[in-house]
Scaffold this motif. Structure first.
Motif, PDB file in Angstrom:
ATOM      1  N   ARG A   1       0.830  -0.766   0.016  1.00 23.61           N
ATOM      2  CA  ARG A   1      -0.116  -0.236   0.063  1.00 23.61           C
ATOM      3  C   ARG A   1       0.850   1.482   0.106  1.00 23.61           C
ATOM      4  N   GLN A   2       0.884   2.221  -0.885  1.00 25.75           N
ATOM      5  CA  GLN A   2       1.074   3.955  -0.697  1.00 25.75           C
ATOM      6  C   GLN A   2       0.695   4.149   0.421  1.00 25.75           C
ATOM      7  N   ALA A   3       2.134   5.080   0.952  1.00 24.09           N
ATOM      8  CA  ALA A   3       1.769   5.843   2.163  1.00 24.09           C
ATOM      9  C   ALA A   3       0.731   6.908   2.015  1.00 24.09           C
ATOM     10  N   PRO A   4      -0.062   7.466   3.109  1.00 24.95           N
ATOM     11  CA  PRO A   4      -1.239   8.645   2.910  1.00 24.95           C
ATOM     12  C   PRO A   4      -0.805   9.476   2.069  1.00 24.95           C
ATOM     13  N   THR A   5      -1.408  10.180   2.149  1.00 25.56           N
ATOM     14  CA  THR A   5      -1.207  12.038   1.438  1.00 25.56           C
ATOM     15  C   THR A   5      -1.752  12.273   2.424  1.00 25.56           C
ATOM     16  N   ASP A   6      -1.221  13.740   1.988  1.00 21.99           N
ATOM     17  CA  ASP A   6      -2.635  15.385   2.628  1.00 21.99           C
ATOM     18  C   ASP A   6      -3.395  15.060   2.474  1.00 21.99           C
TER      19      ASP A   6
ATOM     20  N   TYR B   1     -11.663   9.825  17.084  1.00 19.69           N
ATOM     21  CA  TYR B   1     -10.540   9.508  15.791  1.00 19.69           C
ATOM     22  C   TYR B   1     -10.700   8.425  15.075  1.00 19.69           C
ATOM     23  N   LEU B   2     -10.692   6.958  15.913  1.00 19.76           N
ATOM     24  CA  LEU B   2     -10.570   5.811  15.769  1.00 19.76           C
ATOM     25  C   LEU B   2     -12.408   6.079  14.722  1.00 19.76           C
ATOM     26  N   GLU B   3     -13.499   6.735  15.191  1.00 20.50           N
ATOM     27  CA  GLU B   3     -14.454   6.081  14.894  1.00 20.50           C
ATOM     28  C   GLU B   3     -14.801   6.976  13.040  1.00 20.50           C
ATOM     29  N   MET B   4     -13.962   7.585  13.153  1.00 20.54           N
ATOM     30  CA  MET B   4     -14.061   8.841  12.123  1.00 20.54           C
ATOM     31  C   MET B   4     -12.775   8.031  10.929  1.00 20.54           C
ATOM     32  N   LEU B   5     -12.020   7.077  10.953  1.00 23.21           N
ATOM     33  CA  LEU B   5     -11.237   6.372  10.398  1.00 23.21           C
ATOM     34  C   LEU B   5     -12.073   5.209   9.663  1.00 23.21           C
ATOM     35  N   LYS B   6     -12.940   5.060  10.390  1.00 18.72           N
ATOM     36  CA  LYS B   6     -13.835   3.840   9.839  1.00 18.72           C
ATOM     37  C   LYS B   6     -14.902   4.420   9.063  1.00 18.72           C
ATOM     38  N   THR B   7     -14.823   6.046   8.801  1.00 20.37           N
ATOM     39  CA  THR B   7     -15.543   6.002   7.859  1.00 20.37           C
ATOM     40  C   THR B   7     -15.379   6.934   6.181  1.00 20.37           C
ATOM     41  N   LEU B   8     -14.192   6.923   6.299  1.00 18.52           N
ATOM     42  CA  LEU B   8     -12.883   7.185   5.131  1.00 18.52           C
ATOM     43  C   LEU B   8     -13.181   5.658   3.752  1.00 18.52           C
TER      44      LEU B   8
ATOM     45  N   LEU C   1      -8.561  14.773   4.825  1.00 15.17           N
ATOM     46  CA  LEU C   1      -9.736  13.841   4.759  1.00 15.17           C
ATOM     47  C   LEU C   1     -10.730  13.190   5.607  1.00 15.17           C
ATOM     48  N   LEU C   2      -9.548  12.944   6.588  1.00 20.64           N
ATOM     49  CA  LEU C   2      -9.754  12.819   8.739  1.00 20.64           C
ATOM     50  C   LEU C   2     -10.198  14.063   8.965  1.00 20.64           C
TER      51      LEU C   2
ATOM     52  N   ARG D   1      -8.656   5.185   4.201  1.00 15.80           N
ATOM     53  CA  ARG D   1      -8.235   3.871   5.446  1.00 15.80           C
ATOM     54  C   ARG D   1      -7.407   3.142   5.416  1.00 15.80           C
ATOM     55  N   LEU D   2      -7.401   2.623   4.461  1.00 18.77           N
ATOM     56  CA  LEU D   2      -6.094   1.471   4.503  1.00 18.77           C
ATOM     57  C   LEU D   2      -4.556   2.302   4.481  1.00 18.77           C
ATOM     58  N   ARG D   3      -4.842   3.153   3.469  1.00 20.24           N
ATOM     59  CA  ARG D   3      -3.001   3.356   3.808  1.00 20.24           C
ATOM     60  C   ARG D   3      -2.797   3.913   4.926  1.00 20.24           C
TER      61      ARG D   3
END
Length: 279
Positions: free
Chosen positions: A203-208, A253-260, A213-214, A265-267
């Motif tokens: 997986r690629q690294a997450p971007t800015d 923080y964790l709840e919002m990660l699930k909504t991405l 979005l988070l 989310r996986l990145r």
């Protein structure tokens, strides 16, 4: 790129899972909160080996330790899975426990054994979890959220200690009363490592843009910019955030990660577990 607060594979930071191998540690550090090691914990890092005990003494010590672990089925399943899937890791971990018992004559709690086994596993192989399939990787964060939910209903201070990866005697006591949850956390990390070793997903690294979005999702849930920066950038809020609010912020923080969206989310999940492995 955000520094990213991240979730440990277990309950506890420097001392291990403490039931898990704690959670949000800021910028690859334990953070500003200094939490005492649990009573009876050996000051020697688990990764620093003791002189090997004589074979007979080690075997006797291991027999005692394994018998004690077997009395806690919530933890036994983790050690059984570790022994079958990663036998060399299991042998090294149990032999380390046995050598310490021979050297000190002091038994550790079963909760400490789980904690240290998870920490050693994370440091040795934790980066492999980033390569696991999405559902297996996500499970790590699901059980972290479940732990935060349980802590938030029990003790706000312990919830914050967990967020910062601290391990305290009170947290070990909490873990001993919530062994199913502690065991679930340990298993989630182990299964991700096993799956990542087999699947080797990249997986690629997450971007800015991913982090933007988070941030937007967290702000929509009522978090202030200071609270968001505390979680994503490792900044210390001034004035400090109250414990109850910080605990709630970690849950959001964790709840919002699930909504991405899943790729985003996986990145972020993958980066998080890679950072855990370096801690």
């Amino acid at each position: 790129m955000k520094k990213l607060s991240f979730i440990f594979l277990g309950l506890g930071g420097s001392a291990a899972i403490a039931a898990g191998v704690g959670v949000l540690v800021l910028a690859l550090d334990i953070g500003p909160r200094q939490v005492a090691r649990p009573a009876g914990a050996n000051s020697r890092p688990a990764t620093e080996p003791l002189d090997p005990a004589a074979p007979e003494a080690r075997a006797e010590a291991r027999k005692s330790i394994e018998a004690r672990i077997a009395q806690v089925p919530e933890y036994q399943r983790f050690f059984d899975r570790l022994r079958l899937a990663l036998p060399a890791q299991y042998e090294a971990t149990l032999n380390g426990f046995a050598d310490r018992l021979v050297a000190t004559g002091k038994e550790q709690s079963v909760d400490t054994y789980l904690s240290e086994a998870v920490r050693d596993l994370r440091q040795a192989r934790g980066a492999l979890a980033a390569k696991a399939d999405g559902a297996v990787l996500a499970r790590i964060f699901e059980v972290q959220l479940a732990m935060l939910d349980a802590l938030s209903k029990s003790d706000q201070r312990l919830c914050v200690d967990f967020l910062y990866g601290g391990a305290s005697e009170a947290f070990y006591q909490f873990s001993a009363k919530n062994r199913q949850l502690a065991g679930d956390m340990a298993i989630a990390g182990l299964e991700a490592i096993i799956d990542g070793q087999a699947k080797k997903n990249t997986r690629q690294a997450p971007t800015d843009a991913d982090f933007a979005l988070l941030e937007k999702a967290m702000a929509a849930k009522g978090l202030s910019q200071a609270e968001i920066e505390a979680l994503l950038d490792g900044k210390t809020p001034d004035p400090p955030v109250e414990e109850a609010r910080l605990c709630q912020a970690g849950r959001i923080y964790l709840e919002m990660l699930k909504t991405l969206p899943e790729p985003v989310r996986l990145r972020i999940y993958a980066l998080a577990v890679e950072l855990m492995a370096r801690s």
